[in-house]
Design a protein around this motif. Structure first.
Motif, PDB file in Angstrom:
ATOM      1  N   GLY A 219     -13.858  45.402  44.209  1.00 51.03           N
ATOM      2  CA  GLY A 219     -14.486  45.901  42.993  1.00 51.03           C
ATOM      3  C   GLY A 219     -13.493  46.436  41.991  1.00 51.03           C
ATOM      4  O   GLY A 219     -13.813  47.363  41.229  1.00 51.03           O
ATOM      5  N   ILE A 220     -12.288  45.888  41.960  1.00 48.14           N
ATOM      6  CA  ILE A 220     -11.227  46.368  41.073  1.00 48.14           C
ATOM      7  C   ILE A 220     -11.402  45.756  39.682  1.00 48.14           C
ATOM      8  O   ILE A 220     -11.584  44.544  39.528  1.00 48.14           O
ATOM      9  CB  ILE A 220      -9.837  46.014  41.635  1.00 48.14           C
ATOM     10  N   THR A 221     -11.349  46.616  38.679  1.00 44.21           N
ATOM     11  CA  THR A 221     -11.386  46.165  37.288  1.00 44.21           C
ATOM     12  C   THR A 221      -9.957  45.936  36.806  1.00 44.21           C
ATOM     13  O   THR A 221      -9.081  46.775  37.029  1.00 44.21           O
ATOM     14  CB  THR A 221     -12.073  47.219  36.397  1.00 44.21           C
ATOM     15  N   ILE A 222      -9.733  44.804  36.142  1.00 47.93           N
ATOM     16  CA  ILE A 222      -8.400  44.459  35.640  1.00 47.93           C
ATOM     17  C   ILE A 222      -8.464  44.369  34.119  1.00 47.93           C
ATOM     18  O   ILE A 222      -9.185  43.529  33.570  1.00 47.93           O
ATOM     19  CB  ILE A 222      -7.897  43.124  36.233  1.00 47.93           C
ATOM     20  N   ARG A 223      -7.753  45.260  33.447  1.00 48.54           N
ATOM     21  CA  ARG A 223      -7.717  45.270  31.981  1.00 48.54           C
ATOM     22  C   ARG A 223      -6.340  44.788  31.534  1.00 48.54           C
ATOM     23  O   ARG A 223      -5.322  45.377  31.881  1.00 48.54           O
ATOM     24  CB  ARG A 223      -7.963  46.687  31.478  1.00 48.54           C
ATOM     25  N   LYS A 224      -6.337  43.695  30.744  1.00 50.58           N
ATOM     26  CA  LYS A 224      -5.077  43.095  30.303  1.00 50.58           C
ATOM     27  C   LYS A 224      -4.787  43.495  28.858  1.00 50.58           C
ATOM     28  O   LYS A 224      -5.663  43.441  27.998  1.00 50.58           O
ATOM     29  CB  LYS A 224      -5.141  41.577  30.440  1.00 50.58           C
ATOM     30  N   LEU A 225      -3.537  43.879  28.591  1.00 51.93           N
ATOM     31  CA  LEU A 225      -3.077  44.205  27.240  1.00 51.93           C
ATOM     32  C   LEU A 225      -1.840  43.367  26.927  1.00 51.93           C
ATOM     33  O   LEU A 225      -0.987  43.165  27.800  1.00 51.93           O
ATOM     34  CB  LEU A 225      -2.735  45.699  27.124  1.00 51.93           C
ATOM     35  N   TYR A 226      -1.761  42.937  25.687  1.00 46.00           N
ATOM     36  CA  TYR A 226      -0.579  42.177  25.256  1.00 46.00           C
ATOM     37  C   TYR A 226       0.179  43.031  24.238  1.00 46.00           C
ATOM     38  O   TYR A 226      -0.281  43.249  23.113  1.00 46.00           O
ATOM     39  CB  TYR A 226      -0.987  40.841  24.642  1.00 46.00           C
TER      40      TYR A 226
END
Length: 475
Positions: free
Chosen positions: A20-27
């Motif tokens: 249930g891990i949320t992965i938030r990607k930023l560039y």
């Protein structure tokens, strides 16, 4: 060490996992950054306001790295840098947020842990009329804060560790460094660190591991109120707080500590003496009353005056069973009603207990199954079993009552004396973390006995010597 390929592999594995891990990607600055967290146990507002927002608002053209982000951009108060990829899963399931980059060898571990908790409420087990009304909850940090609130001492030490291979429950060993015996502290820490189990749910799990040997009585105490916990720390004891438990553990614990109530220290000394005497007398009644009835009725009726013997014989004329079975069955019924009233909802539990007792008792007497005196004795024995402030000791007395009843039913007054002798021998031979369990009565300590009964801080200038405190003076 983290490498470009390993970071992408980690992200791919975590996205496919069922954690249930949320992965938030930023560039940012021509580089991919990933924020990993479990939304159910993290503070999402903190992640948005103190991690994501500062990163997105970063306008400098200079290239970023993990160290610069940790020291100059994000505003989370509790974080550190690590580089071992094997620890990432453990950090995440503890409520931390992980910030990593595809071009850096390190990653940030930010404490964003948040869990639902109930607010502070009044004590339910160790209630007092005059004492403070705040009690411990299931939240680990809140419990420690309650102790720090009352003991504003730089010498208050808190040793933290985790117990349970799967639950990884936090455990805090709290003590006053200049007061508590070092051997006591080291022994408690060693026992906790040696626990090998998949998980603990509450402080009661830990209590079983802290028992030094088999004993009829609990060798550790529980505390629900923060003022009582701090009072124990001032005596030289150790308080153990367990994550998920609302009843911290107190060690060492003597038998007479179970008789002491918080109210005693807030009232006049003569009233404290009176109340403690009442509790001790009630304790004896709860343990021996039914057995005394069996001994007198079945084996030694001649010790009573003649008129009482005739009255007793008349009351038991219609009872079809002997005194032992009568007492044993009624005590069993009383225990059933007690357990039933505890398990039922609060709205009906007390009503069922009262109505059940009255109806069953009256019906049994009317049917001639038991004598009226036996109903009175069992009712009095049950009432006196609730008089002690710490209910854990009464669990032992509830079992020992049946032990004495069986001995008395078999051998009469001789069996009662033998049973009581066995209990007393076990009591005086038990040690709680090198402290005699029967202190201060055996071995006798007149100053500690006076302090115990008076419960007056004015005359309590010394800490109990049987706890082996470093600082013996309280003033």
């Amino acid at each position: 060490m983290l490498k470009n390929k390993s970071v992408l592999n980690i992200i791919e594995e975590l996205s496919k996992s069922e954690l249930g891990i949320t992965i938030r990607k930023l560039y940012l600055c021509k580089c991919d950054y990933y924020i990993l967290y479990i939304s159910e146990i993290t503070d999402r507002n903190s992640i948005s306001n103190y991690i994501i927002k500062p990163l997105l608002y970063y306008k400098d053209s200079a290239s970023l790295d993990i160290k610069y982000i940790a020291e100059s951009i994000i505003t989370i108060d509790n974080l550190f840098i690590d580089n071992d990829i094997n620890n990432i899963n453990d950090y995440i399931v503890k409520g931390n947020s992980i910030i990593l980059s595809t071009k850096d060898t390190n990653y940030i571990v930010a404490n964003t842990y948040k869990v639902s908790k109930r607010s502070l409420s009044e004590p339910e087990l160790q209630t007092d009329l005059k004492g403070p009304k705040d009690s411990f909850t299931e939240n680990f940090e809140s419990n420690i804060s309650l102790i720090r609130y009352r003991l504003k001492d730089s010498r208050l030490n808190i040793y933290k560790t985790t117990v349970g291979e799967r639950t990884k429950s936090s455990v805090a060993v709290i003590y006053l460094k200049d007061v508590a015996d070092s051997n006591l502290v080291n022994s408690a820490i060693e026992k906790i660190n040696n626990i090998k189990i998949d998980g603990i749910m509450e402080s009661g799990y830990l209590q079983k591991y802290l028992q030094e040997k088999f004993s009829l009585f609990p060798q550790t105490g529980i505390v629900e109120r923060s003022d009582a916990a701090c009072s124990s720390l001032l005596k030289g004891k150790v308080c153990i707080v367990v994550e998920g438990g609302n009843l911290p553990i107190i060690i060492p614990q003597t038998f007479w500590d179970f008789v002491d109530a918080g109210d005693d220290h807030y009232k006049l000394s003569y009233f404290s003496i009176f109340l403690k005497s009442i509790r001790i007398f009630s304790l004896i009644l709860s343990l021996t009353l039914s057995s005394l009835y069996v001994a007198v009725v079945s084996f030694h009726p001649d010790i009573l005056p003649t008129e009482y013997i005739l009255t007793l014989a008349e009351a038991r004329a219609t009872v079809p069973i002997n005194a032992f079975l009568e007492a044993f069955l009624l005590e069993i019924v009383a225990e059933i009603l007690k357990e039933a009233s505890l398990r039922l909802p609060k709205q009906v539990g007390s009503a069922i207990g009262i109505v059940g007792t009255i109806v069953i008792g009256q019906a049994s007497v009317s049917a001639g199954l038991v004598s009226p005196l036996m109903v009175i004795i069992v009712a009095l024995s049950t009432m006196t079993s609730f008089i002690l402030p710490d209910y854990t000791i009464m669990s032992s007395f509830r079992v020992l009552k049946f032990f004495l009843l069986i001995f008395t039913g078999a051998f009469g007054l001789f069996g009662l004396v033998v049973g009581m002798t066995f209990i007393i021998i076990n009591l005086v031979s038990t040690m709680s973390f090198s402290t005699p369990y029967s202190s201060p009565m055996i071995p006798i300590d007149l100053k500690a006995i006076r302090a115990f009964f008076l419960s007056d801080i004015r005359f309590n200038n010394e800490r109990p010597s049987f706890f082996y405190p470093k600082d013996k003076k309280r003033k």
